[in-house]
Scaffold this active site. Sequence first.
Site, PDB file in Angstrom:
ATOM      1  N   LYS A  22     -61.168  16.052   9.284  1.00  0.00           N
ATOM      2  CA  LYS A  22     -59.998  16.114   8.303  1.00  0.00           C
ATOM      3  C   LYS A  22     -59.897  14.848   7.362  1.00  0.00           C
ATOM      4  O   LYS A  22     -59.116  14.914   6.298  1.00  0.00           O
ATOM      5  CB  LYS A  22     -59.845  14.641  10.173  1.00  0.00           C
ATOM      6  CG  LYS A  22     -58.987  13.469   9.121  1.00  0.00           C
ATOM      7  CD  LYS A  22     -58.542  12.543  10.270  1.00  0.00           C
ATOM      8  CE  LYS A  22     -59.471  11.349  10.942  1.00  0.00           C
ATOM      9  NZ  LYS A  22     -59.263  10.077   9.471  1.00  0.00           N
ATOM     10  N   ASN A  23     -61.471  13.965   7.334  1.00  0.00           N
ATOM     11  CA  ASN A  23     -62.083  13.169   6.271  1.00  0.00           C
ATOM     12  C   ASN A  23     -62.035  13.766   4.258  1.00  0.00           C
ATOM     13  O   ASN A  23     -62.202  14.032   4.419  1.00  0.00           O
ATOM     14  CB  ASN A  23     -63.222  12.383   6.162  1.00  0.00           C
ATOM     15  CG  ASN A  23     -62.216  11.442   7.358  1.00  0.00           C
ATOM     16  OD1 ASN A  23     -60.786  11.479   7.534  1.00  0.00           O
ATOM     17  ND2 ASN A  23     -62.998  10.733   7.959  1.00  0.00           N
ATOM     18  N   CYS A 116     -54.589  -1.534   9.527  1.00  0.00           N
ATOM     19  CA  CYS A 116     -54.273  -1.300  10.710  1.00  0.00           C
ATOM     20  C   CYS A 116     -55.537  -1.468  11.457  1.00  0.00           C
ATOM     21  O   CYS A 116     -55.067  -2.880  11.425  1.00  0.00           O
ATOM     22  CB  CYS A 116     -55.012   0.880  10.326  1.00  0.00           C
ATOM     23  SG  CYS A 116     -56.952   0.220   9.878  1.00  0.00           S
ATOM     24  N   ARG A 121     -58.102  -2.920   5.202  1.00  0.00           N
ATOM     25  CA  ARG A 121     -58.368  -1.821   4.494  1.00  0.00           C
ATOM     26  C   ARG A 121     -57.748  -2.333   3.577  1.00  0.00           C
ATOM     27  O   ARG A 121     -56.639  -1.696   2.976  1.00  0.00           O
ATOM     28  CB  ARG A 121     -57.554  -0.960   5.185  1.00  0.00           C
ATOM     29  CG  ARG A 121     -57.569  -0.666   6.741  1.00  0.00           C
ATOM     30  CD  ARG A 121     -58.634  -0.136   7.319  1.00  0.00           C
ATOM     31  NE  ARG A 121     -58.939   1.242   6.548  1.00  0.00           N
ATOM     32  CZ  ARG A 121     -59.328   2.116   7.023  1.00  0.00           C
ATOM     33  NH1 ARG A 121     -58.654   2.449   8.596  1.00  0.00           N
ATOM     34  NH2 ARG A 121     -59.402   3.381   6.627  1.00  0.00           N
ATOM     35  N   ASP A 304     -67.610   5.819  12.110  1.00  0.00           N
ATOM     36  CA  ASP A 304     -67.023   6.386  12.656  1.00  0.00           C
ATOM     37  C   ASP A 304     -67.138   6.788  14.171  1.00  0.00           C
ATOM     38  O   ASP A 304     -66.455   6.721  14.587  1.00  0.00           O
ATOM     39  CB  ASP A 304     -65.639   7.634  12.500  1.00  0.00           C
ATOM     40  CG  ASP A 304     -65.223   7.511  11.288  1.00  0.00           C
ATOM     41  OD1 ASP A 304     -64.897   8.275   9.950  1.00  0.00           O
ATOM     42  OD2 ASP A 304     -65.024   6.120  10.713  1.00  0.00           O
ATOM     43  N   ARG A 396     -54.359  11.862  15.936  1.00  0.00           N
ATOM     44  CA  ARG A 396     -54.238  12.448  14.713  1.00  0.00           C
ATOM     45  C   ARG A 396     -55.556  12.892  13.739  1.00  0.00           C
ATOM     46  O   ARG A 396     -55.292  12.698  12.984  1.00  0.00           O
ATOM     47  CB  ARG A 396     -53.918  10.785  14.210  1.00  0.00           C
ATOM     48  CG  ARG A 396     -53.109   9.845  14.202  1.00  0.00           C
ATOM     49  CD  ARG A 396     -53.283   8.092  13.566  1.00  0.00           C
ATOM     50  NE  ARG A 396     -53.536   8.482  11.807  1.00  0.00           N
ATOM     51  CZ  ARG A 396     -54.016   7.092  11.825  1.00  0.00           C
ATOM     52  NH1 ARG A 396     -53.406   6.497  12.300  1.00  0.00           N
ATOM     53  NH2 ARG A 396     -54.233   7.481  10.777  1.00  0.00           N
TER      54      ARG A 396
HETATM   55  C1  EPZ Z   1     -62.253   6.392   4.609  1.00  0.00           C
HETATM   56  O1  EPZ Z   1     -61.837   5.542   5.016  1.00  0.00           O
HETATM   57  C2  EPZ Z   1     -62.506   7.256   6.316  1.00  0.00           C
HETATM   58  N1  EPZ Z   1     -61.066   8.013   6.220  1.00  0.00           N
HETATM   59  C3  EPZ Z   1     -62.769   6.827   7.341  1.00  0.00           C
HETATM   60  O2  EPZ Z   1     -62.132   6.948   8.669  1.00  0.00           O
HETATM   61  C4  EPZ Z   1     -64.156   5.928   7.841  1.00  0.00           C
HETATM   62  O3  EPZ Z   1     -64.593   5.365   8.337  1.00  0.00           O
HETATM   63  C5  EPZ Z   1     -64.496   5.707   6.257  1.00  0.00           C
HETATM   64  O4  EPZ Z   1     -64.230   5.878   4.933  1.00  0.00           O
HETATM   65  C6  EPZ Z   1     -65.689   4.786   6.634  1.00  0.00           C
HETATM   66  O5  EPZ Z   1     -66.568   5.830   6.031  1.00  0.00           O
HETATM   67  C7  EPZ Z   1     -60.794   9.270   5.021  1.00  0.00           C
HETATM   68  O6  EPZ Z   1     -61.970   9.481   4.556  1.00  0.00           O
HETATM   69  C8  EPZ Z   1     -59.190   9.357   5.172  1.00  0.00           C
HETATM   70  P1  EPZ Z   1     -63.823   2.653   2.720  1.00  0.00           P
HETATM   71  P2  EPZ Z   1     -61.631   4.454   3.718  1.00  0.00           P
HETATM   72  O7  EPZ Z   1     -63.155   1.923   1.779  1.00  0.00           O
HETATM   73  O8  EPZ Z   1     -61.510   5.182   2.111  1.00  0.00           O
HETATM   74  C9  EPZ Z   1     -63.288  -2.033   2.668  1.00  0.00           C
HETATM   75  C10 EPZ Z   1     -61.778   8.066  10.498  1.00  0.00           C
HETATM   76  O9  EPZ Z   1     -61.533   7.605  12.032  1.00  0.00           O
HETATM   77  N2  EPZ Z   1     -62.694  -1.594   1.215  1.00  0.00           N
HETATM   78  O10 EPZ Z   1     -65.212   3.384   2.848  1.00  0.00           O
HETATM   79  O11 EPZ Z   1     -60.451   3.297   3.535  1.00  0.00           O
HETATM   80  C11 EPZ Z   1     -62.616  -1.449   3.795  1.00  0.00           C
HETATM   81  O12 EPZ Z   1     -61.338  -2.758   4.106  1.00  0.00           O
HETATM   82  C12 EPZ Z   1     -61.409   7.088   9.615  1.00  0.00           C
HETATM   83  O13 EPZ Z   1     -62.064   8.907  10.395  1.00  0.00           O
HETATM   84  C13 EPZ Z   1     -62.314  -2.441  -0.005  1.00  0.00           C
HETATM   85  O14 EPZ Z   1     -62.217  -3.993   0.484  1.00  0.00           O
HETATM   86  O15 EPZ Z   1     -63.093   3.500   4.179  1.00  0.00           O
HETATM   87  C14 EPZ Z   1     -64.375  -1.383   4.301  1.00  0.00           C
HETATM   88  O16 EPZ Z   1     -64.350  -2.248   5.103  1.00  0.00           O
HETATM   89  C15 EPZ Z   1     -61.723   5.451   9.606  1.00  0.00           C
HETATM   90  N3  EPZ Z   1     -61.685  -2.759  -1.011  1.00  0.00           N
HETATM   91  C16 EPZ Z   1     -64.722  -0.866   3.829  1.00  0.00           C
HETATM   92  O17 EPZ Z   1     -64.688  -0.928   2.222  1.00  0.00           O
HETATM   93  C17 EPZ Z   1     -60.950  -1.323  -1.155  1.00  0.00           C
HETATM   94  O18 EPZ Z   1     -60.115  -1.064  -2.369  1.00  0.00           O
HETATM   95  C18 EPZ Z   1     -64.995   0.881   3.215  1.00  0.00           C
HETATM   96  O19 EPZ Z   1     -63.621   1.189   3.318  1.00  0.00           O
HETATM   97  C19 EPZ Z   1     -61.482   0.008  -0.480  1.00  0.00           C
HETATM   98  C20 EPZ Z   1     -62.430  -0.527   0.698  1.00  0.00           C
END
Ligand code: EPZ
Length: 418
Positions: A22-23, A116, A121, A304, A396
């Site tokens: 998915k990711n 979410c 997020r 995850d 999803r």
């Molecule tokens: C990706 O989400 C994945 N989703 C998530 O999988 C996964 O948990 C996550 O990466 C971490 O590995 C997809 O790839 C579609 P991040 P993403 O930006 O990109 C903070 C699942 O279950 N952050 O790495 O949204 C954020 O709040 C999903 O498949 C900021 O502060 O994750 C979090 O605490 C859930 N500012 C941390 O970074 C930003 O601009 C990691 O988020 C962006 C993120």
Amino acid sequence: MSSYIIKGGNKLEGTVKISGSKNAALPIIAATILAKGSTTLYNVPNIQDTQMMYEIIKILGGTVQKKKNKIIIDTRNIDKYEIPDTLMHKMRSSVIIVGAIVGRYKTATFSYPGGCDIGSRPIDLHLKAFEKLGISINQNYGSITCTAEKIIGNKIDLDFPSVGATENAILASVLAEGKTMITNAAREPEIIDLQDFLNKMGAKVKGAGTDKIEVEGVKKLKEISYNIMPDRIETGTFLCLAAITGGMVKLEKTNPMHITPVINKLEEAGCQIQIQGETISLQAPKKLKAVDIKTMPYPGFPTDMQSIMATIFTIAKGTTIIVENIFENRYKYVQELNKMGAKITVEGKSAIIRGTRKLYGATVKATDLRGGAALVLAGLSAKGTTIIENIEYILRGYENFDRKIRMLGGDIEVTNLI
Ligand code: EPZ
């Protein structure tokens, strides 16, 4: 709303094929926008999140054709650059499409994806990366418009190795003028898949999988076909399904190297694991041993898998301590597990799990995608019947989840799927 009805107690045994990731699929579907023409994708999981990405592409003016085992996306006629609020809020990861739209059309409008079920997020790192590339960001009443005369390559230092911000920075810089260097980049395997996809289209991206990614802007990209990598979190989920039910599974068409931290923890907990190329097998022990978990950015233990791994330790021998370092609200599933007899207490970023003899069936609610998957593990292991409500969360991210579990001997049915 739909529910799963699960009768616990069967061991999960047999062979199952792992679906596409998915990711990896979501950013690659977004990346098809960068090439004027049609792209053919294989091994795309048929789940609600990929369907939603297709909806967005069609709303923008593209076409999506689903053939037997492939998806053909034609972005030739895209003539709109605004992502509808409804879809942004339904799937926050659709923010990934912004980098591709602004990368090709120099303009994009979207609304804050909003928090979410696992945290606030934010997208500040995405927006900062865009600004570094000369993209101006105008925000009013929750709507954000990104515009640029030209996109000029630059150095982007990410405060945190955000997966989405790394992907969006790559997508926005592939057609830029000059070179972009992304430092403190996320190192997830899905980013390597995105790099391989883009380079096959004629982009010049290197360093994915490390914390330094370099993108040399090119003028245009070509039509290609591409095979999406296997889903490492589905792989970890099915290993844990076998572990918690005392079973023995063989997972095919996966990449065991992508989930080394999960394999290590399962072996520490007493599981026997065999790896052979794209196949991984797990034999569960009679009784699992408690093991501590700390989630970290890749190559650390994946967030995850936190809820899914926590669940196997609810019936292990000993006490497990979990520390969730990535998301600030990823323990909503705990109260649901405790309804089934688990003994978990949450203290800030940590959860303490005291292993108990058995879980008991109950009516519970999925709170998010991976939290919902954790409840399926609990139901299959529990004594009696478990009803899991709000399974839309789970649909999803897992393709044919209940069908695959039934193939392994699990007793799970879906009710009133609307
Ligand atoms: C990706 O989400 C994945 N989703 C998530 O999988 C996964 O948990 C996550 O990466 C971490 O590995 C997809 O790839 C579609 P991040 P993403 O930006 O990109 C903070 C699942 O279950 N952050 O790495 O949204 C954020 O709040 C999903 O498949 C900021 O502060 O994750 C979090 O605490 C859930 N500012 C941390 O970074 C930003 O601009 C990691 O988020 C962006 C993120």
